[in-house]
Write a protein that holds these residues in place. Structure first.
Motif, short mmCIF file in Angstrom:
data_model
loop_
_atom_site.label_atom_id
_atom_site.label_comp_id
_atom_site.label_asym_id
_atom_site.label_seq_id
_atom_site.Cartn_x
_atom_site.Cartn_y
_atom_site.Cartn_z
N THR A 10 -3.04 -5.99 3.61
CA THR A 10 -3.56 -6.97 3.21
C THR A 10 -2.38 -7.10 2.25
O THR A 10 -1.70 -6.51 1.15
CB THR A 10 -4.85 -7.21 2.31
OG1 THR A 10 -5.36 -8.10 1.27
CG2 THR A 10 -5.06 -5.95 0.98
N VAL A 17 -6.06 1.75 3.37
CA VAL A 17 -5.85 0.24 3.21
C VAL A 17 -4.95 0.39 2.09
O VAL A 17 -4.66 1.50 0.60
CB VAL A 17 -7.53 -0.35 2.61
CG1 VAL A 17 -6.90 -1.26 1.75
CG2 VAL A 17 -8.59 -0.45 2.97
N GLY A 55 -1.97 -2.34 -0.37
CA GLY A 55 -2.08 -3.70 -0.63
C GLY A 55 -0.46 -4.42 -0.90
O GLY A 55 -0.09 -2.61 -1.48
N CYS A 62 -5.06 -9.55 -2.09
CA CYS A 62 -4.99 -8.28 -2.62
C CYS A 62 -6.27 -7.80 -3.09
O CYS A 62 -6.59 -6.68 -3.30
CB CYS A 62 -3.82 -7.29 -2.81
SG CYS A 62 -2.59 -6.79 -1.53
N VAL A 91 -8.36 -4.73 -1.54
CA VAL A 91 -8.24 -3.71 -2.31
C VAL A 91 -9.31 -3.28 -2.82
O VAL A 91 -10.42 -1.33 -3.56
CB VAL A 91 -6.73 -3.81 -2.53
CG1 VAL A 91 -7.14 -1.76 -3.23
CG2 VAL A 91 -6.11 -3.74 -1.97
N THR A 118 -7.18 3.54 -1.09
CA THR A 118 -5.97 2.61 -1.28
C THR A 118 -4.87 2.80 -1.37
O THR A 118 -4.25 3.96 -3.04
CB THR A 118 -7.08 1.68 -1.73
OG1 THR A 118 -7.51 2.61 -3.24
CG2 THR A 118 -7.99 1.35 -1.10
N ILE A 167 -1.66 0.44 -3.14
CA ILE A 167 -0.92 -0.75 -3.64
C ILE A 167 0.39 -0.84 -3.73
O ILE A 167 0.44 0.66 -4.08
CB ILE A 167 -1.62 -1.36 -4.99
CG1 ILE A 167 -1.40 -0.59 -5.70
CG2 ILE A 167 -3.18 -2.47 -4.20
CD1 ILE A 167 -1.91 -1.51 -7.15
N ASN A 196 -2.09 -6.64 -8.84
CA ASN A 196 -1.32 -4.98 -9.11
C ASN A 196 -1.74 -4.24 -9.84
O ASN A 196 -2.39 -2.79 -10.09
CB ASN A 196 -0.12 -4.50 -8.89
CG ASN A 196 0.16 -5.03 -6.81
OD1 ASN A 196 -1.06 -4.82 -6.51
ND2 ASN A 196 0.96 -4.70 -6.08
N LEU A 225 -5.75 -3.94 -9.72
CA LEU A 225 -6.06 -2.71 -9.29
C LEU A 225 -5.77 -1.82 -9.26
O LEU A 225 -5.82 -0.53 -8.99
CB LEU A 225 -5.57 -2.90 -7.82
CG LEU A 225 -5.61 -4.66 -7.24
CD1 LEU A 225 -4.88 -4.37 -5.71
CD2 LEU A 225 -7.62 -4.04 -6.90
N VAL A 230 -7.07 1.68 -7.49
CA VAL A 230 -6.53 2.86 -6.46
C VAL A 230 -5.78 4.45 -6.24
O VAL A 230 -6.28 4.61 -8.05
CB VAL A 230 -5.45 1.74 -6.18
CG1 VAL A 230 -5.79 0.38 -5.61
CG2 VAL A 230 -3.72 1.97 -6.41
#
Length: 368
Positions: free
Chosen positions: A6, A96, A98, A104, A108, A118, A120, A131, A134, A138
């Motif tokens: 993503t 996953v 991102g 994202c 995510v 996950t 990123i 980011n 996230l 993650v």
């Protein structure tokens, strides 16, 4: 391995995800992918062209100032999380990944809440809002610039991977680049690119300096205008000089950019992270003109990283004229010692194995 990718909004978020997919495919022929992007984002066009299955969600970004639109954005985010959870449960990914952009966020976040491993990937020297948000959820934050890890103090794990686009250009064939440009193999080439859509400031400077190109001797200058500026650029140069100089090659777009980069001696460009990954992978000296119209002025931070390392010169758009641009090009191209020094510095920053490093981390967290 089953992977959800993503990222969206710009090519700088999309192409690294595609590079990851291509690297994993080379290592695991059974790999399966699903790309979740925005309905209106550039990814909705680019990803299907790469033959990667694509699904979309509705999402928008936060305004940096207080605005009622942010209330709508929160509601869209919550709805997008719900949609993402449904897609993730149906696809059942092992990991996953991102690569940035608003889309994202819900994908995510939903994956992390479902307990799916996950990652990123942050392309820029200064991280984006999505980011940063996230990073606390993650398993791994991967960064493109060494030292950028410190921007993610709340992350469980951070690693320096470089940008996967560096791997894409690693084996590009320079002979094909010369041939596609109609330039004799081994010639000195200065490539000027204003981005996929072009840049007015760079376009104006190129028109102004066109009459100076004869002073570069046998150097060929390739100017990629972007479709919107192509006809007007040709017309403006013809009106100014009465002709197009023989060593100036004006093109609307380049479809084989890795091969053209492999044939390039010096590049003049914006300072988007993916492009910088490509030029440092190949060790190309650069004159960088960061766009002033990006979030957090991150392109200037990207450019200063290369400038500090000796791999590039930075020319701010407010200082950009035909004269200043030509002076910088001439100083580099007429001094082989400077060219070698910049080339070596660029190669030291390059990370051509970036995609394989990121894929290795994906496999590690997927099998934890």
């Amino acid at each position: 391995m089953r992977v959800v990718l993503t990222g969206g909004g710009t090519g700088g978020h999309i192409y690294p995800a595609v590079a990851v997919a291509r690297q994993l495919e080379s290592e695991d022929k059974t790999a399966e992918f699903l790309y979740i992007g925005g309905k209106k984002g550039l990814e909705s066009k680019l990803v299907p062209q790469e033959n990667i299955p694509f699904k979309s969600i509705e999402i928008s970004g936060f305004k940096r100032k207080l605005s009622f639109d942010n209330v709508k954005t929160i509601l869209r985010f919550l709805e997008a999380v719900k949609e993402s959870r449904k897609m993730l449960k149906e696809f059942k990914p092992d990991v996953v990944v991102g690569t940035g952009g608003y889309v994202c966020g819900p994908v995510v976040y939903a994956a992390a809440k479902l307990g799916i491993p996950t990652i990123i990937h942050e392309q820029n020297a200064i991280p984006g809002l999505t980011n940063k948000f996230l990073s606390r959820y993650v398993d791994t934050v991967a960064v493109s610039f060494e030292g950028a890890e410190k921007a993610f103090s709340s992350a469980k794990n951070t690693i320096y991977t470089g940008n996967p686009r560096a791997t894409t250009v690693q084996h590009a064939n320079p002979e094909r680049g010369f041939a596609s440009l109609g330039i004799p193999k081994g010639s000195k080439v200065v490539l000027v690119v204003g981005g996929s859509r072009g840049a007015k400031a760079i376009n104006d400077a190129m028109i102004e300096m066109a009459e100076q190109l004869k002073n570069l001797g046998e150097v060929h200058v390739v100017y990629v205008t972007g479709d919107g500026y192509y006809e007007s650029t040709l017309q403006a140069i013809k009106e100014r000089l009465g002709h197009i100089p023989s060593q100036l090659h004006v093109l609307p777009y380049v479809h084989n950019m890795p091969e053209v980069l492999a044939a390039t001696s010096l590049i003049v460009n914006r300072a988007g992270a993916s492009f910088l990954a490509e030029i440092t992978s190949l060790g190309i000296p650069a004159i960088l003109i960061p766009s002033p119209n990006v979030t957090n002025n991150h392109q200037e931070a990207n450019a200063r990283t290369l400038e500090k390392a000796g791999a590039a010169r930075m020319l701010l758009e407010k200082d950009l004229t035909g004269i200043t641009l030509f002076q910088n090009i001439e100083e580099v191209m007429k001094d082989e010692k400077v060219q070698r020094s910049m080339m070596e510095a660029s190669k030291r920053l390059g990370k051509p194995d970036s995609a394989s490093v990121l894929v290795a981390e994906m496999k590690r967290i997927a099998t934890k």
